[in-house]
Design a protein around this motif. Structure first.
Motif, PDB file in Angstrom:
ATOM      1  N   GLN A  62      -7.949   1.515 -35.449  1.00 27.52           N
ATOM      2  CA  GLN A  62      -7.798   2.876 -34.932  1.00 27.52           C
ATOM      3  C   GLN A  62      -6.746   2.927 -33.831  1.00 27.52           C
ATOM      4  O   GLN A  62      -5.958   3.870 -33.766  1.00 27.52           O
ATOM      5  CB  GLN A  62      -9.134   3.395 -34.413  1.00 27.52           C
ATOM      6  N   VAL A  63      -6.725   1.919 -32.963  1.00 25.51           N
ATOM      7  CA  VAL A  63      -5.721   1.894 -31.891  1.00 25.51           C
ATOM      8  C   VAL A  63      -4.338   1.745 -32.490  1.00 25.51           C
ATOM      9  O   VAL A  63      -3.390   2.436 -32.082  1.00 25.51           O
ATOM     10  CB  VAL A  63      -6.035   0.748 -30.900  1.00 25.51           C
ATOM     11  N   ALA A  66      -3.346   5.030 -33.936  1.00 29.65           N
ATOM     12  CA  ALA A  66      -3.046   6.006 -32.884  1.00 29.65           C
ATOM     13  C   ALA A  66      -1.683   5.743 -32.263  1.00 29.65           C
ATOM     14  O   ALA A  66      -0.946   6.680 -31.940  1.00 29.65           O
ATOM     15  CB  ALA A  66      -4.133   5.978 -31.808  1.00 29.65           C
ATOM     16  N   ALA A  70       0.945   8.710 -32.544  1.00 30.63           N
ATOM     17  CA  ALA A  70       1.360   9.375 -31.310  1.00 30.63           C
ATOM     18  C   ALA A  70       2.579   8.720 -30.688  1.00 30.63           C
ATOM     19  O   ALA A  70       3.456   9.404 -30.156  1.00 30.63           O
ATOM     20  CB  ALA A  70       0.199   9.370 -30.309  1.00 30.63           C
TER      21      ALA A  70
END
Length: 89
Positions: A62-63, A66, A70
């Motif tokens: 997930q990191v 992200a 982003a």
């Protein structure tokens, strides 16, 4: 010339709608079996110990996602802003 749109097409067979997916062998390490349920404190302690040192693969994924979702657009905007500031003079 007959009108081909005068009747509905035949109903598809269920066998035509089945999609076969090849199976794969799950070679991931399996967790240790849980202790007997008669000792809830032991179950909780075992789960805590197991998860405290295990790598957080979902969180890491997930990191990483992200950062790509982003971070890449933000980095592109920073590069564009720096180029505009440098060539504005």
């Amino acid at each position: 010339m007959p009108n081909d749109f005068a009747r509905l097409p035949e109903r598809p067979r269920a066998d035509d709608l089945v999609v076969e997916v090849p199976a794969f062998e799950d070679d991931r390490p399996q967790p240790e079996p849980a202790p007997p349920a008669a000792a809830p404190e032991l179950v909780a302690a075992t789960e805590f110990a197991r998860t405290s040192h295990a790598p957080a693969t979902i969180r890491r994924t997930q990191v990483r996602a992200a950062v790509w979702i982003a971070g890449v657009p933000i980095a592109a905007l920073v590069v564009i802003a720096v180029v505009q500031v440098l060539f504005a003079r």
